[in-house]
Design an enzyme around this catalytic site. Structure first.
Site, short mmCIF file in Angstrom:
data_model
loop_
_atom_site.label_atom_id
_atom_site.label_comp_id
_atom_site.label_asym_id
_atom_site.label_seq_id
_atom_site.Cartn_x
_atom_site.Cartn_y
_atom_site.Cartn_z
N PRO A 177 60.11 27.46 13.58
CA PRO A 177 58.70 27.86 13.59
C PRO A 177 57.85 27.14 12.54
O PRO A 177 58.33 26.85 11.44
CB PRO A 177 58.76 29.36 13.28
N ASN A 178 56.65 26.87 12.93
CA ASN A 178 55.60 26.26 12.08
C ASN A 178 55.81 24.77 11.82
O ASN A 178 54.96 24.12 11.21
CB ASN A 178 55.45 27.02 10.74
N ARG A 182 50.56 21.05 7.15
CA ARG A 182 51.08 22.28 6.55
C ARG A 182 51.67 22.02 5.16
O ARG A 182 52.64 21.26 5.03
CB ARG A 182 52.19 22.81 7.47
N TYR A 234 56.22 19.88 2.35
CA TYR A 234 56.79 19.34 3.58
C TYR A 234 56.36 17.90 3.89
O TYR A 234 56.81 17.34 4.89
CB TYR A 234 56.44 20.28 4.75
N ASN A 269 66.55 22.08 11.95
CA ASN A 269 65.81 22.68 10.85
C ASN A 269 65.35 24.04 11.35
O ASN A 269 64.35 24.13 12.07
CB ASN A 269 64.61 21.81 10.44
N ALA A 278 61.86 28.99 8.84
CA ALA A 278 61.94 30.33 8.25
C ALA A 278 63.14 31.12 8.80
O ALA A 278 63.66 32.01 8.11
CB ALA A 278 60.65 31.08 8.50
N GLU A 291 72.38 20.87 9.24
CA GLU A 291 71.18 21.64 8.86
C GLU A 291 70.31 20.76 7.97
O GLU A 291 70.80 20.18 7.00
CB GLU A 291 71.65 22.90 8.09
N HIS A 294 66.52 20.46 5.87
CA HIS A 294 65.27 21.02 5.36
C HIS A 294 64.49 19.92 4.68
O HIS A 294 65.06 19.12 3.92
CB HIS A 294 65.52 22.15 4.35
N LEU A 295 63.19 19.90 4.90
CA LEU A 295 62.34 18.90 4.25
C LEU A 295 62.27 19.15 2.76
O LEU A 295 62.40 18.24 1.95
CB LEU A 295 60.94 18.96 4.87
N ARG A 330 63.20 26.66 -4.66
CA ARG A 330 62.01 27.42 -4.27
C ARG A 330 62.26 28.93 -4.47
O ARG A 330 63.09 29.32 -5.27
CB ARG A 330 61.62 27.05 -2.84
C1 DQA Z 1 62.02 24.55 5.61
C2 DQA Z 1 62.19 25.52 4.45
C3 DQA Z 1 62.01 26.96 4.91
O1 DQA Z 1 62.17 27.85 3.81
C4 DQA Z 1 60.62 27.16 5.47
O2 DQA Z 1 60.46 28.47 5.96
C5 DQA Z 1 60.26 26.15 6.48
C6 DQA Z 1 60.70 24.77 6.33
C7 DQA Z 1 62.04 23.07 5.15
O3 DQA Z 1 62.16 22.21 6.01
O4 DQA Z 1 61.93 22.80 3.95
O5 DQA Z 1 59.52 26.44 7.42
O6 DQA Z 1 63.09 24.73 6.52
#
Ligand code: DQA
Length: 162
Positions: free
Chosen positions: A25-26, A33, A38, A90, A93, A114, A116-117, A123
């Site tokens: 999501p997102n 964003r 990111y 990825n 959330a 897996e 993550h950016l 964090r």
């Molecule tokens: C994320 C890190 C997550 O905590 C966050 O909710 C995201 C992006 C990242 O790519 O850094 O939406 O997965």
């Protein structure tokens, strides 16, 4: 009018080895964003860079983004039927919340990386736990959009040596 629930892009022919890239999501908002976390690259740019790399390696790569958890679970189920060899995901959330998504990956047993950016370990505390990492082949976190390409490079090499 039908609402657009997800987007996907494909490359290469169906007899090539299949890889699937999943974005949670997102991530459709990448570029605009929270760029401090990111980066500036859009999802389209990331998907295009991966598609070009996969195409050069004669690998079939599909990218899929959705803001709907059930749609992602169903996409993972379908991946099993399609014979997808590896997944790059990825979960965004859902990384920190979704036992259902974890179970879908466990049920299909498709090996995955897996990505993550941002570096989730630097964090908020709630981002530091992942429901996926212990099942993953590996985890890339904090290397921005290059993380996806590094994961892809690893899998292209792995496909050749499997
Ligand atoms: C994320 C890190 C997550 O905590 C966050 O909710 C995201 C992006 C990242 O790519 O850094 O939406 O997965």
């Amino acid at each position: 009018m039908m609402k657009k629930k997800s987007s996907s892009a494909k490359t290469k022919t169906s007899h090539s080895p299949r890889l699937l890239v999943l974005h949670g999501p997102n991530l459709n908002l990448l570029g605009a964003r929270e760029p401090q976390h990111y980066g500036a690259a859009t999802l389209e740019e990331i998907n295009l860079a991966m598609a070009l790399r996969a195409e050069a390696a004669d690998v079939y790569l599909e990218s899929f983004q959705t803001n709907h958890e059930g749609a992602l679970i169903e996409r993972i189920h379908a991946a099993k039927k399609e014979g997808v060899r590896y997944i790059i995901i990825n979960p965004a959330a859902w990384t920190h919340t979704s036992v259902a998504l974890r179970d879908a990956l466990a049920a299909t047993a498709i090996p995955f990386i897996e990505v993550h950016l941002s570096n989730i370990h630097t964090r908020e505390t709630f981002r530091q736990h992942s429901y996926f990492s212990d099942l993953a082949l590996g985890v890339i976190t904090g290397l921005g959009h290059q993380g996806y390409l590094l994961a892809l490079e690893y899998l292209l090499n792995k496909i050749n040596t499997d």
